[in-house]
Structure formats: C-alpha cells, structure tokens
Design a protein around this motif. Structure first.
Motif, short mmCIF file in Angstrom:
data_model
loop_
_atom_site.label_atom_id
_atom_site.label_comp_id
_atom_site.label_asym_id
_atom_site.label_seq_id
_atom_site.Cartn_x
_atom_site.Cartn_y
_atom_site.Cartn_z
N ASP A 41 0.82 -1.21 0.00
CA ASP A 41 0.00 0.00 0.00
C ASP A 41 0.85 1.26 0.00
O ASP A 41 0.33 2.36 0.06
N ARG A 42 2.16 1.09 -0.06
CA ARG A 42 3.07 2.23 0.06
C ARG A 42 3.47 2.75 -1.30
O ARG A 42 3.91 2.00 -2.18
N LEU A 43 3.31 4.05 -1.50
CA LEU A 43 3.74 4.71 -2.74
C LEU A 43 5.21 5.08 -2.60
O LEU A 43 5.59 5.74 -1.65
N ILE A 44 6.02 4.63 -3.55
CA ILE A 44 7.45 4.96 -3.52
C ILE A 44 7.67 6.20 -4.39
O ILE A 44 7.28 6.23 -5.56
N LEU A 45 8.28 7.21 -3.80
CA LEU A 45 8.54 8.43 -4.55
C LEU A 45 9.72 8.23 -5.49
O LEU A 45 10.78 7.77 -5.09
N VAL A 46 9.48 8.53 -6.78
CA VAL A 46 10.54 8.38 -7.78
C VAL A 46 10.73 9.73 -8.48
O VAL A 46 9.81 10.54 -8.51
N PRO A 47 11.92 9.97 -9.03
CA PRO A 47 12.13 11.25 -9.73
C PRO A 47 11.19 11.38 -10.93
O PRO A 47 10.84 10.37 -11.55
N LYS A 48 10.79 12.60 -11.23
CA LYS A 48 9.93 12.84 -12.39
C LYS A 48 10.76 12.68 -13.66
O LYS A 48 11.79 13.32 -13.81
N ALA A 49 10.32 11.80 -14.55
CA ALA A 49 11.06 11.55 -15.79
C ALA A 49 10.78 12.66 -16.79
O ALA A 49 9.64 13.09 -16.97
N ALA A 50 11.83 13.11 -17.49
CA ALA A 50 11.69 14.17 -18.49
C ALA A 50 11.77 13.61 -19.90
O ALA A 50 11.58 14.34 -20.87
N SER A 51 12.06 12.30 -20.01
CA SER A 51 12.17 11.69 -21.33
C SER A 51 11.78 10.23 -21.24
O SER A 51 11.68 9.66 -20.14
N ALA A 52 11.58 9.61 -22.40
CA ALA A 52 11.23 8.18 -22.45
C ALA A 52 12.34 7.34 -21.83
O ALA A 52 12.08 6.38 -21.10
N GLU A 53 13.59 7.72 -22.09
CA GLU A 53 14.73 6.96 -21.56
C GLU A 53 14.77 7.00 -20.03
O GLU A 53 14.99 5.97 -19.38
N GLU A 54 14.52 8.19 -19.47
CA GLU A 54 14.50 8.31 -18.00
C GLU A 54 13.36 7.49 -17.41
O GLU A 54 13.52 6.82 -16.39
N ALA A 55 12.20 7.56 -18.05
CA ALA A 55 11.03 6.82 -17.54
C ALA A 55 11.29 5.32 -17.55
O ALA A 55 11.02 4.62 -16.56
N ILE A 56 11.84 4.81 -18.65
CA ILE A 56 12.11 3.37 -18.74
C ILE A 56 13.20 2.95 -17.77
O ILE A 56 13.15 1.85 -17.19
N ALA A 57 14.18 3.82 -17.52
CA ALA A 57 15.23 3.51 -16.53
C ALA A 57 14.61 3.31 -15.15
O ALA A 57 14.97 2.38 -14.42
#
Length: 202
Positions: A41-57
């Motif tokens: 039930d815990r949301l893990i905070l992740v950095p906001k992705a600025a590109s497709a590559e960052e999001a997939i990483a």
C-alpha cells in the motif's frame, strides 16, 4: 484532456472515445512519462522523468520488486515481461501506451461485465465501469488477477448504448429490443446478486 486524434488513431476500437477519455481521467495520467511505483500500500517516490529513456530507466529499476505503472494509461509495466531488459521505451510512447492500455482495460471491462452477467442495460454500465477502474488500479476483481486472466471475448454492449446517449443520439427501442429480451432471459444472476443486501430468500 486527452487528444481526440490520439484516441481515434491509437485507442482500442472496441472502446468508444468517451469511454477511453473517462478511463484515462479516472485511472491514467496526463503525463506520458509518468511512472508510479507501489510496494504493497506504500507509494514509492521516484524522480519525475523528463524523457522516455528516463522513464524506462525508472521502470527497469523497480520492475519485479514493486508494482510499476507507466504512461498515459498507467499501464502495469510488468505484465507479460520476464526480464527488466524486455521493458521497451514504447511503453511510454503516447500512442503505444494508449493502444496497450485501452486493449487491456477493454479486457478488464469484459471480465467485470461477465461477472455481472453481461447486462445490456445502460443504467448498469456506470457501476461496471467503476468496478473495472478499481480492478485496473488494484489488478484484481472478484479474487481474479485481471491482467493475467483469460479474456472472456464478449463484446461490451452497455458502453455502446451509454455512448450513444453521450453523443446525443438516443438508442432507439428497435436497437435495444433484442438485447433487452435476452437480458430478461438471463436475469437470474442479477436476482441472486440483489440478495446480498440482506434480504432473505423464501
């Protein structure tokens, strides 16, 4: 608000555009690079992705350890994937994400509609849709893992009628009659469900 041209080009054709819009508003994200990571039930905070590559990483970092949702439809990234390396950047491509997400949501809708006994009354559709959104967010409905479950393959009748009304084209009684008659013949399941409210069977 999701772009109408994107819906027409990329969304699953079994879902009407208004249903796709409602689905993305209720369960998705306006950001095509949005990544949501949950552990229990815990949301893990992740950095906001600025590109497709960052999001997939980010997706590859957490896949297999937590529930990872990605893109416009917040598609469950781990479905059908064995290795994090198999996760491709097309997961965050708006068109591909919408195509995969709406196809999967259409399956979830069919699973929920089947549980309800496949009613064709437009009045029942809002409840089916709400339960399908809940199932999309949790991954389960009625004890079944909806993403891995087999597709019932039954066309969704109720949203088609619901959508006609949204578009201002009332469904004619002639259009509705065969489904209505069929609905009456198969109403047994819904009668059983109505007893959940505590009414005793005599």
């Amino acid at each position: 608000m999701i772009d109408a041209a994107l819906i027409n080009e990329c969304a699953d054709p079994s879902l009407k555009p208004t249903i796709v819009e409602q689905f993305v508003m209720a369960a998705g994200s306006a950001d095509p690079f949005a990544v949501t990571v949950k552990s229990g039930d815990r949301l893990i905070l992740v950095p906001k992705a600025a590109s497709a590559e960052e999001a997939i990483a980010i997706v590859r970092q957490y896949a297999g350890q937590a529930v990872v949702r990605v893109g416009l439809t917040q598609f469950p990234a781990g479905v059908g994937v064995k290795e994090p390396a198999d996760l491709k950047p097309d997961l965050v491509d708006p068109c591909q994400n919408l195509r995969k997400g709406t196809a999967m949501f259409a399956k979830v809708l069919r699973i929920v509609a089947k549980w309800y006994g496949n009613p064709t009354s437009k009045d029942v559709f809002p409840q089916i849709f709400e339960d399908a959104v809940y199932a999309w967010k949790t991954g389960e409905f009625g004890g079944v893992g909806v993403f891995q479950a087999e597709d019932p393959g039954i066309p969704i009748e109720a949203p088609q009628q619901s959508d006609k009304e949204v578009d201002g084209e009332e469904a004619t009684p002639k259009d509705l009659q065969p489904e209505t008659m069929q609905d009456v013949r198969h109403a047994g399941i819904r009668i059983d469900l109505s007893r959940i409210g505590g009414q005793q069977q005599r």
